[in-house]
Design a protein around this motif. Structure first.
Motif, PDB file in Angstrom:
ATOM      1  N   ILE A  35     -86.951 -49.819 -51.423  1.00  0.00           N
ATOM      2  CA  ILE A  35     -88.270 -49.611 -50.678  1.00  0.00           C
ATOM      3  C   ILE A  35     -88.204 -50.736 -49.164  1.00  0.00           C
ATOM      4  CG2 ILE A  35     -90.052 -51.617 -51.796  1.00  0.00           C
ATOM      5  CD1 ILE A  35     -87.992 -52.208 -54.370  1.00  0.00           C
ATOM      6  N   ALA A  36     -87.404 -51.090 -49.506  1.00  0.00           N
ATOM      7  CA  ALA A  36     -87.189 -51.859 -47.673  1.00  0.00           C
ATOM      8  C   ALA A  36     -87.462 -50.721 -46.637  1.00  0.00           C
ATOM      9  CB  ALA A  36     -86.298 -51.964 -47.095  1.00  0.00           C
ATOM     10  N   ASP A  37     -86.571 -49.470 -46.832  1.00  0.00           N
ATOM     11  CA  ASP A  37     -86.569 -48.320 -45.980  1.00  0.00           C
ATOM     12  C   ASP A  37     -87.715 -47.518 -46.613  1.00  0.00           C
ATOM     13  OD1 ASP A  37     -84.763 -46.411 -44.582  1.00  0.00           O
ATOM     14  OD2 ASP A  37     -84.146 -45.347 -45.831  1.00  0.00           O
ATOM     15  N   ARG A  38     -87.372 -47.180 -46.948  1.00  0.00           N
ATOM     16  CA  ARG A  38     -89.556 -47.104 -47.332  1.00  0.00           C
ATOM     17  C   ARG A  38     -90.727 -47.317 -46.265  1.00  0.00           C
ATOM     18  NH1 ARG A  38     -90.836 -44.549 -53.058  1.00  0.00           N
ATOM     19  NH2 ARG A  38     -92.326 -43.346 -52.519  1.00  0.00           N
ATOM     20  N   MET A  39     -90.213 -48.823 -46.875  1.00  0.00           N
ATOM     21  CA  MET A  39     -91.369 -49.626 -45.558  1.00  0.00           C
ATOM     22  C   MET A  39     -91.221 -49.606 -43.908  1.00  0.00           C
ATOM     23  SD  MET A  39     -93.577 -51.369 -47.269  1.00  0.00           S
ATOM     24  CE  MET A  39     -93.447 -49.777 -48.128  1.00  0.00           C
ATOM     25  N   VAL A 606     -81.164 -43.937 -58.434  1.00  0.00           N
ATOM     26  CA  VAL A 606     -81.634 -45.351 -57.673  1.00  0.00           C
ATOM     27  C   VAL A 606     -83.389 -45.373 -56.745  1.00  0.00           C
ATOM     28  CG1 VAL A 606     -81.776 -47.270 -55.763  1.00  0.00           C
ATOM     29  CG2 VAL A 606     -79.630 -46.308 -56.687  1.00  0.00           C
ATOM     30  N   VAL A 607     -83.566 -43.603 -56.437  1.00  0.00           N
ATOM     31  CA  VAL A 607     -84.454 -43.405 -55.765  1.00  0.00           C
ATOM     32  C   VAL A 607     -85.869 -43.369 -56.951  1.00  0.00           C
ATOM     33  CG1 VAL A 607     -85.816 -41.470 -54.786  1.00  0.00           C
ATOM     34  CG2 VAL A 607     -83.340 -42.371 -53.837  1.00  0.00           C
ATOM     35  N   ARG A 608     -85.369 -42.549 -58.063  1.00  0.00           N
ATOM     36  CA  ARG A 608     -85.699 -42.654 -59.243  1.00  0.00           C
ATOM     37  C   ARG A 608     -86.257 -43.621 -59.540  1.00  0.00           C
ATOM     38  NH1 ARG A 608     -82.172 -37.899 -60.282  1.00  0.00           N
ATOM     39  NH2 ARG A 608     -80.773 -39.992 -61.906  1.00  0.00           N
ATOM     40  N   ARG A 609     -85.079 -44.931 -60.016  1.00  0.00           N
ATOM     41  CA  ARG A 609     -85.709 -46.331 -60.366  1.00  0.00           C
ATOM     42  C   ARG A 609     -87.278 -46.666 -59.843  1.00  0.00           C
ATOM     43  NH1 ARG A 609     -81.126 -47.511 -61.372  1.00  0.00           N
ATOM     44  NH2 ARG A 609     -80.759 -48.672 -59.702  1.00  0.00           N
ATOM     45  N   VAL A 610     -86.782 -46.533 -57.946  1.00  0.00           N
ATOM     46  CA  VAL A 610     -87.488 -47.617 -57.414  1.00  0.00           C
ATOM     47  C   VAL A 610     -89.219 -46.955 -57.276  1.00  0.00           C
ATOM     48  CG1 VAL A 610     -88.225 -47.872 -55.352  1.00  0.00           C
ATOM     49  CG2 VAL A 610     -86.210 -48.222 -55.636  1.00  0.00           C
ATOM     50  N   GLU A 611     -89.066 -45.307 -57.426  1.00  0.00           N
ATOM     51  CA  GLU A 611     -90.206 -44.337 -57.272  1.00  0.00           C
ATOM     52  C   GLU A 611     -90.502 -44.357 -58.695  1.00  0.00           C
ATOM     53  OE1 GLU A 611     -93.576 -42.201 -56.388  1.00  0.00           O
ATOM     54  OE2 GLU A 611     -91.104 -42.182 -54.945  1.00  0.00           O
ATOM     55  N   ALA A 612     -90.165 -44.616 -60.014  1.00  0.00           N
ATOM     56  CA  ALA A 612     -90.865 -45.225 -60.539  1.00  0.00           C
ATOM     57  C   ALA A 612     -91.708 -46.264 -61.170  1.00  0.00           C
ATOM     58  CB  ALA A 612     -89.668 -45.273 -61.999  1.00  0.00           C
ATOM     59  N   LEU A 613     -91.736 -47.062 -60.350  1.00  0.00           N
ATOM     60  CA  LEU A 613     -91.732 -49.009 -60.092  1.00  0.00           C
ATOM     61  C   LEU A 613     -93.029 -48.958 -58.954  1.00  0.00           C
ATOM     62  CD1 LEU A 613     -88.371 -50.951 -61.609  1.00  0.00           C
ATOM     63  CD2 LEU A 613     -91.092 -50.600 -62.366  1.00  0.00           C
ATOM     64  N   GLU A 621    -103.410 -48.830 -49.806  1.00  0.00           N
ATOM     65  CA  GLU A 621    -102.646 -47.624 -49.635  1.00  0.00           C
ATOM     66  C   GLU A 621    -102.484 -47.023 -48.661  1.00  0.00           C
ATOM     67  OE1 GLU A 621    -104.619 -45.361 -52.584  1.00  0.00           O
ATOM     68  OE2 GLU A 621    -104.700 -47.287 -52.332  1.00  0.00           O
ATOM     69  N   HIS A 622    -102.238 -47.151 -47.964  1.00  0.00           N
ATOM     70  CA  HIS A 622    -102.057 -46.013 -47.270  1.00  0.00           C
ATOM     71  C   HIS A 622    -100.237 -45.198 -47.023  1.00  0.00           C
ATOM     72  CE1 HIS A 622    -100.582 -49.654 -44.773  1.00  0.00           C
ATOM     73  NE2 HIS A 622     -99.805 -48.068 -43.437  1.00  0.00           N
ATOM     74  N   LEU A 623     -99.643 -46.042 -48.158  1.00  0.00           N
ATOM     75  CA  LEU A 623     -98.111 -46.525 -48.118  1.00  0.00           C
ATOM     76  C   LEU A 623     -97.782 -46.349 -49.936  1.00  0.00           C
ATOM     77  CD1 LEU A 623     -96.802 -49.625 -46.494  1.00  0.00           C
ATOM     78  CD2 LEU A 623     -96.743 -47.102 -45.694  1.00  0.00           C
ATOM     79  N   ARG A 624     -98.814 -46.226 -50.625  1.00  0.00           N
ATOM     80  CA  ARG A 624     -98.901 -45.926 -51.600  1.00  0.00           C
ATOM     81  C   ARG A 624     -98.165 -44.539 -52.486  1.00  0.00           C
ATOM     82  NH1 ARG A 624     -99.776 -49.147 -55.213  1.00  0.00           N
ATOM     83  NH2 ARG A 624    -101.692 -50.648 -55.016  1.00  0.00           N
ATOM     84  N   ASP A 625     -98.035 -43.045 -51.239  1.00  0.00           N
ATOM     85  CA  ASP A 625     -97.572 -42.723 -51.095  1.00  0.00           C
ATOM     86  C   ASP A 625     -96.601 -41.865 -49.946  1.00  0.00           C
ATOM     87  OD1 ASP A 625     -99.383 -41.574 -53.171  1.00  0.00           O
ATOM     88  OD2 ASP A 625    -100.535 -40.822 -51.892  1.00  0.00           O
ATOM     89  N   ALA A 626     -96.288 -43.267 -49.865  1.00  0.00           N
ATOM     90  CA  ALA A 626     -95.037 -42.711 -48.544  1.00  0.00           C
ATOM     91  C   ALA A 626     -94.132 -42.565 -48.961  1.00  0.00           C
ATOM     92  CB  ALA A 626     -95.092 -44.243 -48.135  1.00  0.00           C
TER      93      ALA A 626
END
Length: 626
Positions: A35-39, A606-613, A621-626
């Motif tokens: 999560i933090a990496d995507r942020m 892990v990527v899939r699990r985070v993506e699902a949540l 809004e601009h990070l919802r598809d990040a």
């Protein structure tokens, strides 16, 4: 600006919309990292995880905050400035002490000396960080939400520790940020590399036949967190508490530890107190997904014994992650750039500016602009930089004229292609290398490369190293001619195909990126010779050969891989008019005796699990598809 503690900085960020609370359950085992990496890569807010699951799946009593300085703006805010460039202005004013001009000249120094008075820490008798104390059997590091960051990590690592030691002979204090792998309920590794001050303190303790007391702070004023990462010059009396005091404009509050004779930050969230015994056998630490974007492989390091854990009531566990750039550490590095620019200019006044871009992960690439005045000036400055403190670890130094903005990497590489003639304007030498560098000829020792991308003076043209006529060369440097670059028409030409080449791209400014599936020793050398002889190399100045995991359509990915994977003495060569950079993994048959580490990648599950949540997190809004 002085923040009383980490909570006050978090409150400011939340009020500005720069910190998000996440109440959805999340694991300290890889999920927080994902999560933090995507942020951070989306320039998103800091995150406060309020519902954290520990490594064993049980709930944590402590929330986790991460990414506090994950943007340039938040880093500046944490250090009390509107912009990081203001740090250079403040330091320049401090070091510009006038000794002339009579009484009026001396009096003009008083405000500066008032700033310097903030350097001394202030001892206090009571502190929030000692409201709760664990000793003896109560000490249990597994109760803290310490993160396992990447899949191949050897275990959970404390990633934002402020490690405090004292010189056993002189009493001088040091604070550094050294990762700590949790080995048990009350032990960790202590990642003191050979060049670090902590190592020197341990060596002195060993000679004296005594243990070295250690205290590790988690949290505090963000200025102190930054100070622990800063490459301070060896000036008596100047330590990390002093730097933090100067940055915050207020003496830093400290208190004596409960079980160690060390001063610790009174406003921290946690303090781990204990010792390292130099007579004890070292412990195998790692692997660790490091700031280089590659794993640091297991190695032996000292063991830290925790004798007490103190904390404030309502403590928050602060963390960071490192890995493929850009990460939060890129902004801490930039802060150090700005802070120490005036000091570098004091020694090398011809420096206009310098920059360590994220793709170089600090030491792998330094770009410096100068006011050039004489032949060889670029080499004078580059060699001078290599003699300044931790700048000794720099691997590639690019020198440009002062009309180039050093953090505009597109302009920098274009100037390199225009003005660097391979062999004549590229100089390879040797020196100390960062201990985390996996590609060097031997551990912490390897090659260095200086590229002189300045406009050449007559004395610098037409040497025996040159393959061009002096007249044409002079015109090219006078006009910054683009006749040697690849035109748009040329870009449409058919590129040669050779065994193992997965993908390739030529750029308009004279670079040829190639990704190679390497299957045998010396394959790259044969490929480079074939490419150099091919008509498609006309106008190309740099051939960059990378591994087959690299996206040749992403210049940042190419340069990050190249700079990590080269020892310039071994891997940068001249082939005709080409400078060839071999950024492929090196094989034992090629004389590389160490293990080549993998790049950091997150587990797909892990990527899939985070993506699902992802939709459950209260993201902008601009990070919802990040």
């Amino acid at each position: 600006m002085a923040f009383p503690d980490l909570h006050s900085f978090m409150a400011l960020l939340e009020a500005r919309g720069e910190l998000l609370r996440i109440s959805t359950p999340v694991s300290s085992d890889l999920e927080i990292t994902q999560i933090a990496d995507r942020m951070v890569k989306g320039a998103g807010p800091a995150l406060l995880f309020e519902n954290v699951r520990l490594m064993d799946g049980s709930p944590s009593a402590f929330p986790v905050v991460i990414g506090l300085m994950g943007t340039r703006e938040r880093t500046a805010l944490s250090l009390g400035v509107g912009d990081l460039d203001e740090l250079a202005v403040r330091v320049r004013a401090l070091i510009d002490i006038k000794g002339s001009g009579g009484l009026r000249g001396l009096l003009s120094n008083l405000p500066k000396l008032g700033d310097a008075a903030h350097l001394l820490p202030k001892r206090v008798s009571r502190a929030a960080v000692q409201e709760v104390v664990w000793t003896g059997d109560e000490v249990d590091l597994t109760k803290l939400p310490i993160l396992k960051c990447w899949p191949l990590d050897g275990g959970p690592f404390v990633t934002l520790p402020l490690v405090i030691t004292k010189d056993p002979e002189t009493g001088e204090r040091n604070m550094g940020m050294y990762r700590m792998q949790v080995m048990g309920k009350n032990t960790t590794g202590m990642h003191w590399q050979r060049h670090k001050t902590g190592t020197k303190h341990l060596e002195k303790a060993k000679k004296l036949g005594q243990r070295l007391e250690v205290a590790v702070a988690l949290g505090g004023d963000p200025a102190l967190i930054y100070a622990a990462t800063a490459p301070l010059p060896p000036i008596p009396g100047l330590d990390e508490f002093a730097l933090a005091g100067y940055l915050r404009g207020q003496r830093y509050p400290v208190i004596k530890g409960v079980t160690v004779d060390l001063e610790v930050p009174a406003n921290a969230e946690f303090i781990l107190e204990g010792y390292v015994d130099p007579a004890e056998e070292w412990v195998m630490e790692g692997p660790f997904g490091d700031h280089t974007g590659f794993y640091t492989l297991p190695d032996l390091y000292p063991r830290f014994h925790v004798t007490a854990v103190t904390m404030r009531r309502g403590a928050v566990y602060p963390a960071t992650i490192v890995g493929r750039p850009p990460m939060e550490d890129a902004y801490l590095i930039e802060a150090s750039e700005r802070l120490f620019l005036p000091a570098a200019q004091l020694i090398l006044p011809e420096i206009s500016d310098y920059h360590m871009p994220p793709v170089g992960v600090a030491h792998n690439l330094v770009v410096v602009s100068i006011k050039k005045a004489f032949p060889g000036h670029a080499y004078k400055v580059a060699n001078g930089l290599l003699g300044l403190g931790q700048m000794m670890f720099a691997k590639v130094i690019v020198v440009v004229d002062d009309d180039i903005t050093v953090n505009d990497m597109s302009a920098v590489w274009q100037r390199v292609a225009q003005l660097v003639e391979p062999g004549r304007d590229s100089l390879v030498s040797r020196g100390p290398i960062d201990a985390l560098d996996h590609s060097s000829r031997t551990w912490s020792y390897g090659g260095k490369l200086i590229l002189d991308a300045t406009r050449k003076l007559p004395e610098e043209l037409g040497s025996a190293l040159s393959s061009r006529e002096q007249q044409g060369d002079q015109a090219r440097h006078t006009q910054l001619g683009e006749k040697d670059n690849i035109s748009a028409v040329q870009l449409n030409r058919e590129l040669p195909t050779f065994e193992g080449v997965k993908d390739q791209l030529q750029t308009p400014d004279g670079y040829w990126y190639v990704s190679l599936t390497k299957t045998r020793p010396h394959q790259t050398a044969a490929l480079a010779a074939a490419f150099a002889a091919d008509p498609a190399a006309a106008g190309v100045r740099h051939l960059l050969i990378t591994d087959d995991q690299t996206d040749v359509h992403d210049a940042g990915d190419v340069w990050w891989t190249i700079l990590n994977n080269i020892d310039p003495e071994r891997d940068v060569s001249v082939q005709g008019d080409l400078l060839v950079w071999d950024g492929t993994p090196k094989l034992p048959e090629e004389g590389f005796v160490r293990v080549w580490p993998p790049k950091i990648n997150m587990k797909a599950e892990v990527v899939r699990r985070v993506e699902a949540l992802w939709h459950l997190y209260p993201l902008p809004e601009h990070l919802r598809d990040a």
